[in-house]
Design a protein around this motif. Structure first.
Motif, PDB file in Angstrom:
ATOM      1  N   GLU A  32       0.821  -1.214   0.000  1.00  0.00           N
ATOM      2  CA  GLU A  32       0.000   0.000   0.000  1.00  0.00           C
ATOM      3  C   GLU A  32       0.854   1.262   0.000  1.00  0.00           C
ATOM      4  O   GLU A  32       0.572   2.216  -0.731  1.00  0.00           O
ATOM      5  CB  GLU A  32      -0.935   0.006   1.211  1.00  0.00           C
ATOM      6  N   VAL A  33       1.897   1.276   0.827  1.00  0.00           N
ATOM      7  CA  VAL A  33       2.770   2.450   0.892  1.00  0.00           C
ATOM      8  C   VAL A  33       3.511   2.618  -0.437  1.00  0.00           C
ATOM      9  O   VAL A  33       3.627   3.732  -0.958  1.00  0.00           O
ATOM     10  CB  VAL A  33       3.748   2.352   2.081  1.00  0.00           C
ATOM     11  N   HIS A  34       3.982   1.512  -0.984  1.00  0.00           N
ATOM     12  CA  HIS A  34       4.668   1.545  -2.285  1.00  0.00           C
ATOM     13  C   HIS A  34       3.764   2.154  -3.351  1.00  0.00           C
ATOM     14  O   HIS A  34       4.189   3.011  -4.132  1.00  0.00           O
ATOM     15  CB  HIS A  34       5.103   0.126  -2.670  1.00  0.00           C
ATOM     16  N   GLU A  35       2.514   1.725  -3.385  1.00  0.00           N
ATOM     17  CA  GLU A  35       1.576   2.243  -4.387  1.00  0.00           C
ATOM     18  C   GLU A  35       1.311   3.736  -4.172  1.00  0.00           C
ATOM     19  O   GLU A  35       1.230   4.502  -5.126  1.00  0.00           O
ATOM     20  CB  GLU A  35       0.269   1.448  -4.369  1.00  0.00           C
ATOM     21  N   PHE A  36       1.196   4.156  -2.916  1.00  0.00           N
ATOM     22  CA  PHE A  36       1.017   5.577  -2.627  1.00  0.00           C
ATOM     23  C   PHE A  36       2.224   6.377  -3.140  1.00  0.00           C
ATOM     24  O   PHE A  36       2.068   7.425  -3.787  1.00  0.00           O
ATOM     25  CB  PHE A  36       0.839   5.814  -1.120  1.00  0.00           C
ATOM     26  N   VAL A  37       3.422   5.896  -2.854  1.00  0.00           N
ATOM     27  CA  VAL A  37       4.648   6.589  -3.277  1.00  0.00           C
ATOM     28  C   VAL A  37       4.709   6.655  -4.801  1.00  0.00           C
ATOM     29  O   VAL A  37       4.999   7.705  -5.379  1.00  0.00           O
ATOM     30  CB  VAL A  37       5.895   5.888  -2.688  1.00  0.00           C
ATOM     31  N   ARG A  38       4.434   5.555  -5.449  1.00  0.00           N
ATOM     32  CA  ARG A  38       4.472   5.470  -6.916  1.00  0.00           C
ATOM     33  C   ARG A  38       3.500   6.473  -7.541  1.00  0.00           C
ATOM     34  O   ARG A  38       3.866   7.274  -8.399  1.00  0.00           O
ATOM     35  CB  ARG A  38       4.123   4.040  -7.328  1.00  0.00           C
ATOM     36  N   MET A  39       2.257   6.440  -7.090  1.00  0.00           N
ATOM     37  CA  MET A  39       1.245   7.330  -7.659  1.00  0.00           C
ATOM     38  C   MET A  39       1.504   8.785  -7.268  1.00  0.00           C
ATOM     39  O   MET A  39       1.295   9.693  -8.074  1.00  0.00           O
ATOM     40  CB  MET A  39      -0.154   6.892  -7.209  1.00  0.00           C
ATOM     41  N   GLY A  40       1.954   9.008  -6.040  1.00  0.00           N
ATOM     42  CA  GLY A  40       2.264  10.364  -5.599  1.00  0.00           C
ATOM     43  C   GLY A  40       3.367  11.000  -6.429  1.00  0.00           C
ATOM     44  O   GLY A  40       3.278  12.171  -6.814  1.00  0.00           O
ATOM     45  N   ALA A  41       4.401  10.215  -6.733  1.00  0.00           N
ATOM     46  CA  ALA A  41       5.505  10.740  -7.552  1.00  0.00           C
ATOM     47  C   ALA A  41       5.014  11.110  -8.943  1.00  0.00           C
ATOM     48  O   ALA A  41       5.371  12.166  -9.478  1.00  0.00           O
ATOM     49  CB  ALA A  41       6.638   9.709  -7.632  1.00  0.00           C
ATOM     50  N   MET A  42       4.181  10.261  -9.526  1.00  0.00           N
ATOM     51  CA  MET A  42       3.668  10.561 -10.871  1.00  0.00           C
ATOM     52  C   MET A  42       2.744  11.774 -10.851  1.00  0.00           C
ATOM     53  O   MET A  42       2.784  12.606 -11.756  1.00  0.00           O
ATOM     54  CB  MET A  42       2.948   9.343 -11.458  1.00  0.00           C
ATOM     55  N   LEU A  43       1.910  11.893  -9.829  1.00  0.00           N
ATOM     56  CA  LEU A  43       1.023  13.051  -9.722  1.00  0.00           C
ATOM     57  C   LEU A  43       1.839  14.335  -9.599  1.00  0.00           C
ATOM     58  O   LEU A  43       1.570  15.325 -10.290  1.00  0.00           O
ATOM     59  CB  LEU A  43       0.090  12.900  -8.526  1.00  0.00           C
ATOM     60  N   LEU A  44       2.852  14.313  -8.746  1.00  0.00           N
ATOM     61  CA  LEU A  44       3.704  15.491  -8.584  1.00  0.00           C
ATOM     62  C   LEU A  44       4.412  15.833  -9.893  1.00  0.00           C
ATOM     63  O   LEU A  44       4.480  17.002 -10.286  1.00  0.00           O
ATOM     64  CB  LEU A  44       4.740  15.253  -7.485  1.00  0.00           C
ATOM     65  N   PHE A  45       4.937  14.824 -10.573  1.00  0.00           N
ATOM     66  CA  PHE A  45       5.618  15.059 -11.845  1.00  0.00           C
ATOM     67  C   PHE A  45       4.668  15.706 -12.850  1.00  0.00           C
ATOM     68  O   PHE A  45       5.005  16.698 -13.493  1.00  0.00           O
ATOM     69  CB  PHE A  45       6.183  13.748 -12.411  1.00  0.00           C
ATOM     70  N   THR A  46       3.471  15.150 -12.964  1.00  0.00           N
ATOM     71  CA  THR A  46       2.491  15.677 -13.910  1.00  0.00           C
ATOM     72  C   THR A  46       2.139  17.125 -13.573  1.00  0.00           C
ATOM     73  O   THR A  46       2.118  17.997 -14.448  1.00  0.00           O
ATOM     74  CB  THR A  46       1.223  14.807 -13.907  1.00  0.00           C
ATOM     75  N   GLU A  47       1.888  17.371 -12.303  1.00  0.00           N
ATOM     76  CA  GLU A  47       1.505  18.728 -11.914  1.00  0.00           C
ATOM     77  C   GLU A  47       2.624  19.733 -12.173  1.00  0.00           C
ATOM     78  O   GLU A  47       2.370  20.849 -12.620  1.00  0.00           O
ATOM     79  CB  GLU A  47       1.116  18.763 -10.436  1.00  0.00           C
ATOM     80  N   CYS A  48       3.849  19.328 -11.924  1.00  0.00           N
ATOM     81  CA  CYS A  48       4.977  20.246 -12.112  1.00  0.00           C
ATOM     82  C   CYS A  48       5.328  20.451 -13.584  1.00  0.00           C
ATOM     83  O   CYS A  48       6.049  21.388 -13.914  1.00  0.00           O
ATOM     84  CB  CYS A  48       6.198  19.727 -11.359  1.00  0.00           C
ATOM     85  N   HIS A  49       4.824  19.583 -14.465  1.00  0.00           N
ATOM     86  CA  HIS A  49       5.194  19.676 -15.870  1.00  0.00           C
ATOM     87  C   HIS A  49       4.059  20.089 -16.792  1.00  0.00           C
ATOM     88  O   HIS A  49       4.240  20.168 -17.999  1.00  0.00           O
ATOM     89  CB  HIS A  49       5.800  18.349 -16.340  1.00  0.00           C
ATOM     90  N   ILE A  50       2.899  20.360 -16.244  1.00  0.00           N
ATOM     91  CA  ILE A  50       1.796  20.870 -17.052  1.00  0.00           C
ATOM     92  C   ILE A  50       1.476  22.259 -16.523  1.00  0.00           C
ATOM     93  O   ILE A  50       0.948  22.402 -15.430  1.00  0.00           O
ATOM     94  CB  ILE A  50       0.555  19.953 -16.980  1.00  0.00           C
ATOM     95  N   PRO A  51       1.835  23.288 -17.274  1.00  0.00           N
ATOM     96  CA  PRO A  51       1.631  24.661 -16.813  1.00  0.00           C
ATOM     97  C   PRO A  51       0.172  24.940 -16.450  1.00  0.00           C
ATOM     98  O   PRO A  51      -0.733  24.530 -17.166  1.00  0.00           O
ATOM     99  CB  PRO A  51       2.067  25.518 -17.994  1.00  0.00           C
ATOM    100  N   ASN A  52      -0.010  25.617 -15.328  1.00  0.00           N
ATOM    101  CA  ASN A  52      -1.324  26.041 -14.863  1.00  0.00           C
ATOM    102  C   ASN A  52      -2.311  24.888 -14.753  1.00  0.00           C
ATOM    103  O   ASN A  52      -3.505  25.049 -14.961  1.00  0.00           O
ATOM    104  CB  ASN A  52      -1.922  27.121 -15.784  1.00  0.00           C
ATOM    105  N   GLN A  53      -1.826  23.720 -14.422  1.00  0.00           N
ATOM    106  CA  GLN A  53      -2.689  22.538 -14.314  1.00  0.00           C
ATOM    107  C   GLN A  53      -2.664  22.062 -12.874  1.00  0.00           C
ATOM    108  O   GLN A  53      -1.632  21.676 -12.367  1.00  0.00           O
ATOM    109  CB  GLN A  53      -2.171  21.434 -15.227  1.00  0.00           C
ATOM    110  N   SER A  54      -3.766  22.104 -12.210  1.00  0.00           N
ATOM    111  CA  SER A  54      -3.822  21.557 -10.858  1.00  0.00           C
ATOM    112  C   SER A  54      -4.107  20.079 -10.964  1.00  0.00           C
ATOM    113  O   SER A  54      -4.689  19.604 -11.928  1.00  0.00           O
ATOM    114  CB  SER A  54      -4.876  22.279 -10.021  1.00  0.00           C
ATOM    115  N   SER A  55      -3.681  19.323  -9.948  1.00  0.00           N
ATOM    116  CA  SER A  55      -3.818  17.868  -9.988  1.00  0.00           C
ATOM    117  C   SER A  55      -5.275  17.422 -10.000  1.00  0.00           C
ATOM    118  O   SER A  55      -5.579  16.309 -10.375  1.00  0.00           O
ATOM    119  CB  SER A  55      -3.102  17.255  -8.795  1.00  0.00           C
ATOM    120  N   SER A  56      -6.194  18.278  -9.615  1.00  0.00           N
ATOM    121  CA  SER A  56      -7.606  17.882  -9.579  1.00  0.00           C
ATOM    122  C   SER A  56      -8.323  18.190 -10.888  1.00  0.00           C
ATOM    123  O   SER A  56      -9.463  17.785 -11.059  1.00  0.00           O
ATOM    124  CB  SER A  56      -8.314  18.571  -8.406  1.00  0.00           C
TER     125      SER A  56
END
Length: 187
Positions: free
Chosen positions: A159-183
């Protein structure tokens, strides 16, 4: 043309041992992923210099540099994978539970350090949800792990591994799509 072989935990461990670096493979991968997530750019600088792991002017033989370069390319592709194929670089599932859990803690510690190196504006430009993910990664990075029931502990690690995996991808996506919030919905 076949795709290059993915760099694994043991292969990176061999390079780290050869170069006598004071970092685990998981922490190095976490640092790289955090750096890339925080909009860090290597340019022509070597990975070890960018992550401040070259203390003493380590001379990296070409064969080891090729592994590090492949790790950078692999991490960039996996983090941006729309099929969510990213995986933190951890020991194989047949390794002891405590070893895999410690590696996940190391990965989170590296990710946070790398994220901080990525750029001064990375944290200022993320949503509250992403800041919470970063705080949770910090909690994992500073965790002292106790083991009891092996089956329950294995489930918890998954469960923790999956949280870390998905959290890293969410952060990456948010930081690389201008003016895009994760929601927001991506189109």
């Amino acid at each position: 043309m076949t795709a290059p072989e993915l760099i694994g935990h043991d292969e990176l461990d061999d390079v780290i041992a050869h170069l006598r670096l004071a970092v685990s493979p998981s922490e190095l991968h976490g640092s790289l992923c955090g750096f890339l997530t925080g909009n860090g750019r290597l340019g022509r600088r070597p990975l070890l210099e960018v992550l401040h792991l070259d203390g003493g002017g380590v001379t990296v033989p070409p064969v080891d540099q090729a592994v590090l370069d492949q790790l950078v390319r692999q991490s960039e592709v996996e983090l941006a994978d729309p099929e969510l194929g990213f995986e933190p670089l951890l020991p194989a599932d047949d390794r002891p539970l405590h070893e895999r859990a410690d590696a996940l803690v190391d990965w989170c510690r590296g990710f946070l350090g790398g994220f901080g190196l990525g750029g001064p504006d990375a944290l200022a430009n993320v949503s509250d949800e992403s800041k919470e993910i970063l705080r949770d990664l910090g909690s994992i990075a500073s965790a002292s792990l106790d083991f009891g029931n092996e089956d329950e502990d294995e489930d918890a690690l998954i469960e923790v591994h999956e949280f870390v995996r998905m959290g890293a991808m969410l952060l990456f996506t948010e930081c690389h799509i201008p003016n895009q919030s994760s929601s927001d919905t991506l189109h």
